[in-house]
Design an enzyme around this catalytic site. Sequence first.
Site, PDB file in Angstrom:
ATOM      1  N   ALA A   1       0.821  -1.213   0.000  1.00 17.49           N
ATOM      2  CA  ALA A   1       0.000   0.000   0.000  1.00 17.49           C
ATOM      3  C   ALA A   1       0.855   1.263   0.000  1.00 17.49           C
ATOM      4  O   ALA A   1       0.366   2.352  -0.290  1.00 17.49           O
ATOM      5  CB  ALA A   1      -0.917  -0.013   1.210  1.00 17.49           C
TER       6      ALA A   1
ATOM      7  N   GLY B   1       5.911  -0.363  -4.246  1.00 20.71           N
ATOM      8  CA  GLY B   1       5.952  -1.603  -5.015  1.00 20.71           C
ATOM      9  C   GLY B   1       7.393  -1.910  -5.396  1.00 20.71           C
ATOM     10  O   GLY B   1       8.239  -1.004  -5.437  1.00 20.71           O
TER      11      GLY B   1
ATOM     12  N   HIS C   1      -1.946 -13.113  -2.653  1.00 18.24           N
ATOM     13  CA  HIS C   1      -2.141 -12.219  -1.508  1.00 18.24           C
ATOM     14  C   HIS C   1      -0.762 -12.023  -0.899  1.00 18.24           C
ATOM     15  O   HIS C   1      -0.094 -13.001  -0.519  1.00 18.24           O
ATOM     16  CB  HIS C   1      -3.115 -12.850  -0.509  1.00 18.24           C
ATOM     17  CG  HIS C   1      -3.374 -11.982   0.681  1.00 18.24           C
ATOM     18  ND1 HIS C   1      -3.926 -12.456   1.842  1.00 18.24           N
ATOM     19  CD2 HIS C   1      -3.145 -10.661   0.887  1.00 18.24           C
ATOM     20  CE1 HIS C   1      -4.030 -11.467   2.713  1.00 18.24           C
ATOM     21  NE2 HIS C   1      -3.556 -10.364   2.155  1.00 18.24           N
ATOM     22  N   ASP C   2      -0.318 -10.791  -0.769  1.00 24.76           N
ATOM     23  CA  ASP C   2       1.058 -10.555  -0.300  1.00 24.76           C
ATOM     24  C   ASP C   2       1.336 -11.201   1.051  1.00 24.76           C
ATOM     25  O   ASP C   2       2.443 -11.695   1.307  1.00 24.76           O
ATOM     26  CB  ASP C   2       1.395  -9.056  -0.298  1.00 24.76           C
ATOM     27  CG  ASP C   2       0.437  -8.196   0.534  1.00 24.76           C
ATOM     28  OD1 ASP C   2      -0.517  -8.736   1.131  1.00 24.76           O
ATOM     29  OD2 ASP C   2       0.652  -6.966   0.577  1.00 24.76           O
ATOM     30  N   THR C   3       0.317 -11.226   1.909  1.00 24.20           N
ATOM     31  CA  THR C   3       0.537 -11.843   3.234  1.00 24.20           C
ATOM     32  C   THR C   3       0.773 -13.347   3.079  1.00 24.20           C
ATOM     33  O   THR C   3       1.605 -13.929   3.793  1.00 24.20           O
ATOM     34  CB  THR C   3      -0.675 -11.586   4.154  1.00 24.20           C
ATOM     35  OG1 THR C   3      -1.027 -10.203   4.070  1.00 24.20           O
ATOM     36  CG2 THR C   3      -0.365 -11.937   5.587  1.00 24.20           C
TER      37      THR C   3
ATOM     38  N   ASN D   1      -5.431  -8.748  11.946  1.00 19.92           N
ATOM     39  CA  ASN D   1      -4.893  -7.496  11.393  1.00 19.92           C
ATOM     40  C   ASN D   1      -4.633  -6.507  12.526  1.00 19.92           C
ATOM     41  O   ASN D   1      -5.540  -6.222  13.309  1.00 19.92           O
ATOM     42  CB  ASN D   1      -5.927  -6.818  10.479  1.00 19.92           C
ATOM     43  CG  ASN D   1      -5.909  -7.358   9.080  1.00 19.92           C
ATOM     44  OD1 ASN D   1      -6.011  -8.564   8.889  1.00 19.92           O
ATOM     45  ND2 ASN D   1      -5.783  -6.473   8.105  1.00 19.92           N
TER      46      ASN D   1
END
Length: 492
Positions: free
Chosen positions: A10, A13, A238-240, A298
């Site tokens: 967010a 990149g 999903h980056d996580t 989160n």
Amino acid sequence: MKQIAFDLGASSGKVMLGEFDGTYLTTEVIHRFPNRQICVSNHLYWNFLGIHQNLTEGIRKGCAAAGGTPVSIGIDAYCNDFGLIGRNGDLITQVRCYRDLRMARNEAGIYRIMSRRELHFQNGNQNALFNTLIQLAAMRLEGDGFLLEQCETLLHIPDLLTYFLTGQRHSEYTLASVSQMFQWETSNWDPEILSRFEIPAKLLAPIIMPGTVAGVMTKETADEIGVPRMKVTAVGEHDTASAVAALPTNEPHAAYISSGTWSLMGVEIPEPVIDERTYRYNIAIEGGVGGRYRMLKNVMGLWLIQECRLEYRKMGTTYEFAELVELAGREKSFVSLIDPDDEAFYMPGDMLRKIRDYCIRTGQPVPDTPGRFIRVIEESLALKYRWVMETLEKILGYRIESIHILGGGGKDTLLNQLTANACGRTVYVGPQEAALTGNFLMQLQAAGAIGNLEQGREIIARSTQIAIYEPQEQKAWDEAYEYFLTLLPLSE
Ligand SMILES: C[C@H](O)[C@H](O)[C@@H](O)C(=O)CO
């Protein structure tokens, strides 16, 4: 074997070139760019075309640096946000940011369709206004439902980027699993949720698993970019999920904190756990790579510091992130504490005032220097991690033995130490490019270079320098934690 990985966060990149020689994985960042939500007339968007441009720029640089054609490219990003593809294959909508206010505006109406409780027991996702389902429900309630009827396909950001490279429309599993529209039993879209929220099933693309080939770059796209055609692999998009894949250990009782704009703290579990406690504490069950599940919470994360930095910049002083951390390191401990997840902190803007107001509201000294603000945030984050750790331990019935900090947040050496102190556990830090590293692992698996995730994690442990932090000052942290608990809402 060389590969390209693209990771979108967010706030920034990156594109990396990775090389696996059969024993070690070496990586090099070859392109980076800033990212941030853009506010237009009170709506929040992402600059999707700019993101796409940076992807192609990164691919071009990656191919040049590889000195040949890389085996494949993998794309991961934050979850939930999406674009809609129309009948001619174009992107019809702007990509909204998950912090957009349209969900909050329609909150009551959305949860009348299906309550938070019913939703959580349906698939174990966390109740959060940013979920794809909630975004779609808000669109309908605001009169934009016709787009759902008229458009052909919804694609999450990494799937959207993959589509523009390959022409293929898929929904990668880890992203689908956090959309709040996924059903574990069938590993597919949940017909009950789709029907209750009037989401046409045809809008959702077939699900594809991480570690499989999503497509091959079209000739037109390859020519446009000026590179040879190459495969695009579905990774943990999903980056996580990609970050958690990069855990440098196979120890089952290790917790992770995927630390960036958000801090996603959790553990891997072999089967979904969905019960009264996961509902009450809003713990998420999400799909992971290698057949694992991610049980996590989160926490507001470094967003709080990013927003303070921005405020200082607006006031005329630019602080590097590391500079703020250094100033915080010189401040006294436990002057004031906040609940980092207080809803006041969710939206962009005015973070210094919001923290000041929180301290006034809770009768604590108001921070008045950059160092003091950041100290408040860092100590509070560390204490929230302890709360999450203890909550997970209660639900799972075992002791979490260690904590692994994954991702760029690991550069915050003060927070690493405070986390060890607050949690009373050894903290291991690295890899700092965790999402990109996990992204490479799934590409290696798709290419047949590794057989499974365990093997991949051994490679990461060999290839990464891991920093270790031991807990200190336990008594003072225990006392601070007692006070911190009084700040949390009653349900916590
Ligand atoms: C809304 C967040 O983006 C999300 O919960 C988190 O999982 C993520 O994707 C962090 O990049």
